[in-house]
Design an enzyme around this catalytic site. Structure first.
Site, short mmCIF file in Angstrom:
data_model
loop_
_atom_site.label_atom_id
_atom_site.label_comp_id
_atom_site.label_asym_id
_atom_site.label_seq_id
_atom_site.Cartn_x
_atom_site.Cartn_y
_atom_site.Cartn_z
N HIS A 175 -21.67 -10.16 -3.80
CA HIS A 175 -21.33 -8.89 -3.13
C HIS A 175 -21.89 -8.86 -1.71
O HIS A 175 -22.68 -7.99 -1.34
CB HIS A 175 -21.84 -7.69 -3.93
CG HIS A 175 -21.07 -6.42 -3.66
ND1 HIS A 175 -20.80 -5.50 -4.63
CD2 HIS A 175 -20.52 -5.94 -2.51
CE1 HIS A 175 -20.12 -4.49 -4.10
NE2 HIS A 175 -19.93 -4.74 -2.82
N ARG B 59 -13.30 -4.46 -5.10
CA ARG B 59 -14.03 -3.99 -6.28
C ARG B 59 -13.69 -4.88 -7.46
O ARG B 59 -12.51 -5.19 -7.70
CB ARG B 59 -13.65 -2.53 -6.61
CG ARG B 59 -14.26 -1.50 -5.68
CD ARG B 59 -15.75 -1.33 -5.99
NE ARG B 59 -16.42 -0.42 -5.06
CZ ARG B 59 -17.03 -0.80 -3.95
NH1 ARG B 59 -17.07 -2.09 -3.62
NH2 ARG B 59 -17.63 0.08 -3.17
N ASP C 5 0.87 -1.18 0.00
CA ASP C 5 0.00 0.00 0.00
C ASP C 5 0.91 1.22 0.00
O ASP C 5 1.66 1.45 0.95
CB ASP C 5 -0.89 0.01 1.25
CG ASP C 5 -1.96 1.10 1.19
OD1 ASP C 5 -1.66 2.20 0.69
OD2 ASP C 5 -3.10 0.84 1.64
N VAL D 190 -12.67 -9.10 -2.20
CA VAL D 190 -13.89 -8.55 -1.60
C VAL D 190 -13.87 -7.02 -1.69
O VAL D 190 -14.54 -6.34 -0.93
CB VAL D 190 -14.07 -9.00 -0.13
CG1 VAL D 190 -14.30 -10.49 -0.02
CG2 VAL D 190 -12.89 -8.57 0.73
N GLU E 205 -22.14 -6.00 -12.13
CA GLU E 205 -22.93 -6.71 -11.13
C GLU E 205 -24.42 -6.51 -11.38
O GLU E 205 -24.86 -5.37 -11.51
CB GLU E 205 -22.54 -6.23 -9.72
CG GLU E 205 -21.10 -6.58 -9.36
CD GLU E 205 -20.72 -6.19 -7.94
OE1 GLU E 205 -21.57 -5.61 -7.22
OE2 GLU E 205 -19.59 -6.46 -7.54
#
Length: 536
Positions: free
Chosen positions: A272, A224, A163, A222, A253
């Protein structure tokens, strides 16, 4: 658009609430001009057309959840609309679902379940892999990613993370090593995705990056769907580079029923469900309802995503100074009379705190709001303040005075100066030829403490009359009597003077706006040389 009663009830205590579901884009654009606030989940696109259709009425968009990729932030900012999200309530639910998919994938839970229900007993086919001792790469070490890391450590996994914005000390505290993107994907046995969908992260897992991975890697998503190139993932699964994938999110989706990815036997899928626990849904509903109601009340939102992001504890401390900043801006601009217009504004903050321990972005935005709103039809807020200033050619410079003493209070005073303008109240011009007003917070209440070169002390709770007069006995009584006869209530009165029996400036706080006749009577008092009414 908000499924939980607790959130809706909170909203109903404050406003009229219209719960609409499955609106088409055209229907949303038609309805939005009647709304001050809009709350959506991930399925509703809040596009530029929505903001344009609102006609400037829409003040806040609330995204019930973390991701805000379905909201056009640039358009929201240009239209002065605050966007808030609910970043904390579903953190644990999403992390738990990530761990659930990780374990279910490793042990073929979904496939074995379907097999048994189809009448089969295939113990040899569904031999899994162990998690203990394996390396998990957490891609995106924010709220959810760090919670997944904590839980994976508890399962005996070695956790690394990538990150570019994560603080190393936070990762170290959990026992996680921060590494480069390439190192993370090259050394991981399992990869869990937790980054937002941005232009930089779109399809970040693709043919090129799959080739760099350890053969037999397993992927959980989990976050995008758009962060994975789904066609490339199918190719990587077929080539044996990726052994398994567990996906809660998809580029589209719901995904097409004939999706090769969804139908792939080594892929575990859920619809989702990351935030779908009873506790998380209620928590999100309450969190977003509180953020939206607060924004409509004009309160500062620590969950704003297109405003200066300031921690909640900092906002709480700065709150009275934020009010002071806006009112000083309003006072200063109302003192300007014609000329070339307001172009150059200098803001000075006096504080005993070090520069890196005082975040003035919110204060600057609120001074801008105060400067622009009294002379414009635009609604200025934290979001579009800089944009609105730039549009009007307004240059705002900031200066800090470092004071000695205790840094317990964030600020001692704020000063606003406007250069190269004439003033309708000449006494507001300081010795350097600029309109100058200065204020402090006393007992939590903003006070005006200086006008030009004159020291005053008046609470900024109503509106203000400024008078310059010859300093002589009875002046307070004369002005007070005029206001009393006209039933105008005086809340504060303060006199600042250069020297006894010379000139003085009287600052009078009033609860009501005096009539023109009342103001004329004040101006007719022989010793009064000039006066001005300033509306707050």
């Amino acid at each position: 658009m908000l499924p939980k009663k607790a959130g809706v009830n909170l909203l109903k205590d404050f406003a009229n609430v219209d719960c609409s579901y499955n609106l088409s884009p055209d229907e949303l654009c038609t309805k939005i001009s009647l709304c001050d606030a809009l709350i959506v989940r991930s399925g509703t696109k809040v596009s530029r057309e929505v903001f344009e259709s609102s006609g400037g009425r829409l003040k806040v968009v609330g995204r019930a959840g973390v991701g805000i990729d379905n909201v056009d932030l640039a358009a929201a900012t240009e239209h002065g609309c605050l966007v808030v999200n609910a970043p904390t309530a579903n953190t644990i639910a999403a992390a738990e679902h990530g761990i659930a998919l990780l374990a279910a994938m490793a042990r073929n839970v979904a496939q074995a379940d379907a097999s048994v229900k189809a009448g089969k007993w295939q113990r040899n086919k569904y031999v899994g892999v162990s998690l203990v001792g394996k390396t998990l790469a957490v891609m995106g070490f924010g709220k959810v990613g760090s919670e997944v890391a904590r839980r994976a450590k508890g399962l005996g996994m070695h956790v690394i993370a990538h990150d570019p914005y994560a603080p190393a000390d936070r990762a170290r505290a959990i026992g996680v090593e921060l590494v480069s993107f390439d190192e993370a994907i090259a050394t991981a046995d399992f990869i869990s995705l937790h980054m937002p969908l941005t232009p930089a992260t779109a399809k970040i897992l693709n043919d090129e990056t799959f080739v760099k991975m350890k053969k037999g890697v397993r992927i959980v998503n989990v976050a995008r769907g758009g962060v994975i190139d789904e066609d490339a993932l199918v190719r990587a699964l077929d080539a044996g580079i990726v052994a398994q994938a567990a996906l809660d999110v998809f580029t589209v989706e719901p995904p097409p029923q004939d999706s090769k990815l969804v139908q792939h036997e080594r892929v575990t899928v859920t619809p989702h469900l990351g935030a779908s626990t009873m506790e998380a849904q209620e928590g999100v509903a309450i969190e977003i309802a509180e953020a939206v109601v607060g924004a409509l009340k004009g309160e500062l939102a620590s969950t704003a995503v297109n405003a200066p992001m300031v921690p909640a504890e900092v906002l709480a401390e700065l709150k009275p100074f934020v009010e002071l900043a806006e009112k000083l801006g309003r006072l200063a601009v109302q003192l300007v009379s014609g000329g070339s217009g307001v172009k150059d504004v200098k803001v000075t903050y006096a504080s005993a705190r070090a520069p890196d321990d005082l975040d003035t972005r919110v204060l600057r935005a609120m001074i801008t709001k105060g400067l622009i709103e009294p002379i414009s039809s635009v609604f200025v807020n934290l979001v579009n303040a800089d944009f609105s200033a730039k549009q009007r050619g307004l240059r705002i410079s900031e200066e800090r005075i470092l004071l000695d003493g205790s840094p317990e209070s964030p600020l001692d005073f704020i000063q606003v100066q406007i250069a190269n303008v004439e003033s309708k109240f000449a006494s507001a011009i300081s010795e350097n030829g600029e309109i100058k007003v200065e204020g402090r917070v006393k007992d939590g209440i903003p006070h005006l403490t200086k006008v030009g070169s004159f020291e005053v002390d008046v609470s900024l709770e109503g509106s203000i009359i400024l008078c310059r007069q010859v300093d002589q006995p009875g002046m307070i009584g004369k002005v007070g009597s005029v206001l009393g006869v006209e039933n105008v209530n005086v809340s504060f009165m303060s006199v600042g003077r250069i020297a006894p029996r010379k000139q003085a400036v009287m600052a009078i706080g009033v609860d009501e706006q005096p009539s023109k006749e009342t103001l004329k009577k004040i101006g007719d008092i022989p010793a009064v040389e000039e006066f001005v009414f300033l509306k707050l």
